[in-house]
Design an enzyme around this catalytic site. Sequence first.
Site, PDB file in Angstrom:
ATOM      1  N   HIS A 201      -3.345   7.114   0.919  1.00 26.15           N
ATOM      2  CA  HIS A 201      -3.982   6.984   2.160  1.00 26.15           C
ATOM      3  C   HIS A 201      -3.069   7.868   3.401  1.00 26.15           C
ATOM      4  O   HIS A 201      -1.849   7.673   3.530  1.00 26.15           O
ATOM      5  CB  HIS A 201      -4.016   5.509   2.629  1.00 26.15           C
ATOM      6  CG  HIS A 201      -4.672   5.360   3.904  1.00 26.15           C
ATOM      7  ND1 HIS A 201      -4.029   4.224   4.803  1.00 26.15           N
ATOM      8  CD2 HIS A 201      -5.503   5.934   4.761  1.00 26.15           C
ATOM      9  CE1 HIS A 201      -4.853   4.343   6.098  1.00 26.15           C
ATOM     10  NE2 HIS A 201      -5.550   5.358   6.025  1.00 26.15           N
TER      11      HIS A 201
HETATM   12 CA    CA Z   1      -5.909  10.747   1.275  1.00 28.44          CA
END
Ligand code: CA
Length: 406
Positions: A201
Amino acid sequence: EHGITRPKGHKVSFHYNSRVEDMHFGKTHPMKPWRLTLTKHLVLGYGLQYTMDTYEAVAAGKDQVCVFHDPDYVDFLAEVSPQTFSALSAMDKYKAHIPDKTAYDTVELGPFNLSTSPGADCPVFDGMSTYLFLYTGATLAATNQLITGQSDVAINWSGGLHHAHKSEASGFCYINDIVLSILDMLRVYPRVLYIDIDVHHGDGVEEAFQRQPRVMTLSFHRYGPYDETGHRFFPGTGGLSSVGLEGTIGEHFSLNVPIPSGIDDRQYRLLFDSITGRTIEAFKPSAIVLQCGADSLGGDRLGQFNINIKAHGECIAFVKKTRLPLLLLGGGGYTARNVARAWCHETALATDNKLPDKIPLDIIPRPEAFSRKSHGNGLLFPPFPRTHPNDCKDADLEFMIKKLDG
Ligand code: CA
Ligand code: TV7
Ligand code: ZN
């Protein structure tokens, strides 16, 4: 001689400094700047240097880095070495930045989440400052090429370090070159779209712009429940409902696509095209920053996806089709031979070249890196062996696409 040509109708620049290659995070640390050496060998071996303007990067200045980062943190990064770490750490202005010990840490952490212990995610190593300010300098030079209209696509495979926070290193990232780039872009472009296909992320970039409606962040990443050791897949943020800071004008300007392990080409392309396509339609960006982390490839040492180089590259081609000013950055990627293949292939896509699949082993310095019997010696071949069972159900992906369309 290879039929390699300059692109018609747009200009590409490539920003790099070979000094980043000499760096070692530590013997067993997964981040190997040597993957950039291999990438360079392939790019040069295929003759792609003739298709773009190549620039030797110079180090960013401390003042440039302070546009986002805390000045004390930047001073520390500029001065620290394995030799000076403990003396610097004892200074009052830095002592306050030593994190409280959590049950979760297995190593001794110093100020700003930095450490000289061998198992640390963000070690202090010889030449570290040089490395950090160089990859940042390359990203800022690439950004400047776009802002001034001298390039339409600018590339820095040594950048894309999306986890770094304002005053904290995290997940192998120390200076957030992406945030610095976008801040520069905001002086010229009304709206910037950030897309992140690294398997992790893009938390640092998302956090920096969570109150900012002129920057939309969109990250595709592995996301899942706690494992038996009490960890989530790093960094553990980026769930479907995380959409920008609630109650601020930045709310709804960040999107996350949390993905179970084992996703295949078809499913990833479906998610990427539909969600990215809709986002571009709705947000109407004036420029795009694309973090091309290659740890989303199958066979990656840390990643858990099963996508091949062709599909990874199709994401880049999809974004390039918008013809918006485009910054291509690297990021993760822990199986060096595949990182190099992917980023060389993507450099070719940026310059509208189709490379012969046979790697020119006779002219690259380290042919043995690409000529393993078990892996073949093609650029896009082989499809990676499936080391992760596919936990993605088409119905769940459809649900996610519908939900994010709101
Ligand atoms: Ca990513
Ligand atoms: C952008 N995964 C960065 C991705 C950063 C991932 C992590 C390691 C790791 C670190 C090592 C090492 C490792 C085999 C893998 C919770 C912990 C668990 C340290 C051992 N081997 C990017 C960061 C992630 C360091 N961190 O997005 C030295 O794996 O999961 C964690 C945190 C605490 C620290 N320990 C791991 O791709 C560039 N670290 C071997 C030696
Ligand atoms: Zn990653």
